[in-house]
Write an enzyme that holds these catalytic residues in place. Sequence first.
Site, PDB file in Angstrom:
ATOM      1  N   ARG A  38       0.919  -1.361  -0.128  1.00  0.00           N
ATOM      2  CA  ARG A  38       0.166   0.101   0.125  1.00  0.00           C
ATOM      3  C   ARG A  38       0.756   1.370   0.189  1.00  0.00           C
ATOM      4  O   ARG A  38       0.843   2.003  -0.863  1.00  0.00           O
ATOM      5  CB  ARG A  38      -0.960   0.157   1.248  1.00  0.00           C
ATOM      6  CG  ARG A  38      -1.714   1.008   1.251  1.00  0.00           C
ATOM      7  CD  ARG A  38      -2.730   1.113   2.404  1.00  0.00           C
ATOM      8  NE  ARG A  38      -3.755   0.033   2.519  1.00  0.00           N
ATOM      9  CZ  ARG A  38      -4.477  -0.350   3.296  1.00  0.00           C
ATOM     10  NH1 ARG A  38      -4.641   0.727   4.639  1.00  0.00           N
ATOM     11  NH2 ARG A  38      -5.193  -1.693   3.417  1.00  0.00           N
ATOM     12  N   HIS A  84      -8.318  -3.569  -7.475  1.00  0.00           N
ATOM     13  CA  HIS A  84      -8.129  -2.874  -6.092  1.00  0.00           C
ATOM     14  C   HIS A  84      -9.254  -2.598  -5.367  1.00  0.00           C
ATOM     15  O   HIS A  84     -10.188  -1.731  -5.758  1.00  0.00           O
ATOM     16  CB  HIS A  84      -7.714  -1.381  -6.717  1.00  0.00           C
ATOM     17  CG  HIS A  84      -6.699  -1.136  -5.710  1.00  0.00           C
ATOM     18  ND1 HIS A  84      -5.659  -1.145  -4.983  1.00  0.00           N
ATOM     19  CD2 HIS A  84      -7.114   0.414  -4.823  1.00  0.00           C
ATOM     20  CE1 HIS A  84      -5.052  -0.404  -4.274  1.00  0.00           C
ATOM     21  NE2 HIS A  84      -5.978   0.474  -4.036  1.00  0.00           N
ATOM     22  N   TYR A 128     -17.375  13.516 -14.764  1.00  0.00           N
ATOM     23  CA  TYR A 128     -17.383  14.806 -15.413  1.00  0.00           C
ATOM     24  C   TYR A 128     -15.864  14.985 -16.329  1.00  0.00           C
ATOM     25  O   TYR A 128     -15.648  15.395 -17.185  1.00  0.00           O
ATOM     26  CB  TYR A 128     -17.503  16.045 -14.619  1.00  0.00           C
ATOM     27  CG  TYR A 128     -18.831  16.258 -14.057  1.00  0.00           C
ATOM     28  CD1 TYR A 128     -19.885  16.250 -14.821  1.00  0.00           C
ATOM     29  CD2 TYR A 128     -19.030  16.558 -12.823  1.00  0.00           C
ATOM     30  CE1 TYR A 128     -21.251  16.502 -14.120  1.00  0.00           C
ATOM     31  CE2 TYR A 128     -20.253  16.416 -11.981  1.00  0.00           C
ATOM     32  CZ  TYR A 128     -21.448  16.594 -12.867  1.00  0.00           C
ATOM     33  OH  TYR A 128     -22.631  16.514 -12.248  1.00  0.00           O
TER      34      TYR A 128
END
Length: 752
Positions: A38, A84, A128
């Site tokens: 991580r 993930h 967007y």
Amino acid sequence: MNDLTPDQPDSGDIRPEPFSRALSERYLAYALSTITSRSLPDARDGLKPVHRRLVFAMRELGLNPAAAFKKCARVVGDVMGKYHPHGDGAIYDAMARLAQDFAVRYPLVDGQGNFGNIDGDNPAAMRYTEARLTAVAEALLDGIQEDAVDFRETYDGEGREPTVLPSAFPNLLANGAQGIAVGMATNIPPHNVDELCEALLLLIKKRSTTTDELLELVPGPDFPTGGLLCEAPETIAEAYRTGRGSFRLRARWEKEELPRGQWQIIVTEIPYQVSKSRLIEKTATLLEEKKLFLLGDIQDESAEDVRIVLTPRARTVDPKTMMEQLFKLTDLESRVGINMNALDGEGSPRVMSLKDLLRIFLDHRQEVLLRRSRFRLAAIAHRLEILAGYMIVYLNLDEVIRIVREEDNPRASLMATFELNETQADAILNMRLRSLRRLEELEIKKEIGGLEAEQAELTDLVGDEAKQWRRVGAEVREMRKVFGKDTALGRRRTGIQGPPADVEVPRAADVEREPITVVCSKEGWLRGMKGHLAPDAEIKYREGDEERFRFHAQTTDRLLALASDGRVYTLEGDKLPGGRGAGEPIRLAADIAADAEIVALMIAPAEGKMLMATSDGRGFLAPAAGLSAQTRAGRQVLNVTAPAKAAIMYPVPADADSIAVVGENRRLLIFSTDDLPEMGRGKGVILQRYKGGGLADAIAFKLEDGLKWSAAGDRTRHETDLAAWQGKRASAGTPPPFGFPKPPKFGVDSDV
């Protein structure tokens, strides 16, 4: 009575385990998972798992630099569903950062839409915005389809993902990395790829190259927002040798002349990871609080580039002094830490030097080259095998057609008739009829010749390490050509210079200068009363308390307070509590130990030396400039061993050549200042020996001027013939002159 307890498992399924051991084992497993999966990047491709999965998923979606953009929500969904299993917000944040040219030196994602800005505004929602990979990301993926790296199963076992990318780009050092794991962290600044390529080529040519030699080619970080790195070369070198350190980064500015002798400062680049809007907001707040007396106004005239306008309060202000004040109080100057902690080639976390990181990258490139070469050799062998079968078809076309038309098992018949293997037989049977017209002998022989030449070259490459490194060097030179200093992306942005010249910013520039009278009681109640009060002015104290220190100062002065435990604390004159009431406890301004008390309080000298002494008669001379502390915790100067306490902090006049000490046993000793060592911290040497009691007072003076002390009736006694009391340091001394006060104190400026 109903027994609701479920059936207990067999005793073999239960084992006693100490809680501490069970907890430590599980926490260790969690810590290792956090470190390796991580928070820390891999030194080979410079990526954390989430970034690697993002880049790989975008490749699987066909989002190469020449493809059309796709919605970020589509990419995030693929990454979360296939590779993930974490929150979509975290994945999108990681993806957006890879597209921010002010956060990443060489962006891996080409974003279309609002991906945030240097003012700290967040990106638009993922529905967007659109994205595709950049040429840098494409270089990281180059060869991944050619067995260049290992793959592993995804978290759900339904797919496969790469454990590391081939990485034909030194991404770790080029883009840097930041992360916090369990018990460790990483903070690697970005660098210029052109300089990294030079260093890589030198390391290929000379494997024994030292970090210092590499630093001649890689002088320091290259941040996406530019700025100026202000550090000494030896400090930079030490950080890159050890993998740990910190750099001072300043904004880039220039003076802009205006009509009628006016001028203004234009800030064109700000330090890395500093929000421009927060910087301006904080500066404006300090301006309103009258803490920036040299600055008149600040305005943001930025468009696509940074342009912050700083207007001085008056044209007579020195620009360098004004900027030094801003560097001191605002984020126009920041500290950038360096902690080159990453996973090495074996997946183990460790702090590495610059050479270590470059070496790991080169070793990875060599391994990728070998794996791709072997993959290509296997493909060539397979193709040559098929082409050999095609030659048989060409030479025996009629018989091949007959077998295919008439035999019940044409595959077996072809293999038996022409001594073909299964691969060749299958390739012949899978041919289309229209391909027969292309089976020309010369064309087949030409292709075979080309493949055999390539096969020989690759075989030679796999067996010759020197050729491998020449090939890796050629790849580095090609990368330098694409991303080097001659390109808009590759030019250096951060300037590097030595430490800035010391520009003294007077306290008057920060604080309005006003006279005050500093008053501190015996119980430690402190106040700064307006104006310079007369010595006989009446001051009220709390019941049972009395005056300990009183002297004149200015709001621009710094004060030094010596505590009985040997710590020296720095107080600001403008921050002292007002004169109303009894003031405030001094412990509200400094973190003084509960069992310690203030034994000396005075204005901090700008230069010179201080006589420091303890109650058991030990002391030394300390540089006055080294006593000031920047924190409430103060600075430990005198090392005190109980039951002794710190007792004396006395400013040594510039012309002083003698020290006078008097003990509680009324013995006076005078010796030369040359007999005292100069130290920044310590226990000191013996000033005077006592059979009983300890040190009562000490003072520094010029022997030629004589010794003064306060006598009864506010009188001052002056003794010039001091031969009777002169002796060697650490002597016992002799009784003081007649009329010396009881208890023995010099009294003249002893508390000031």
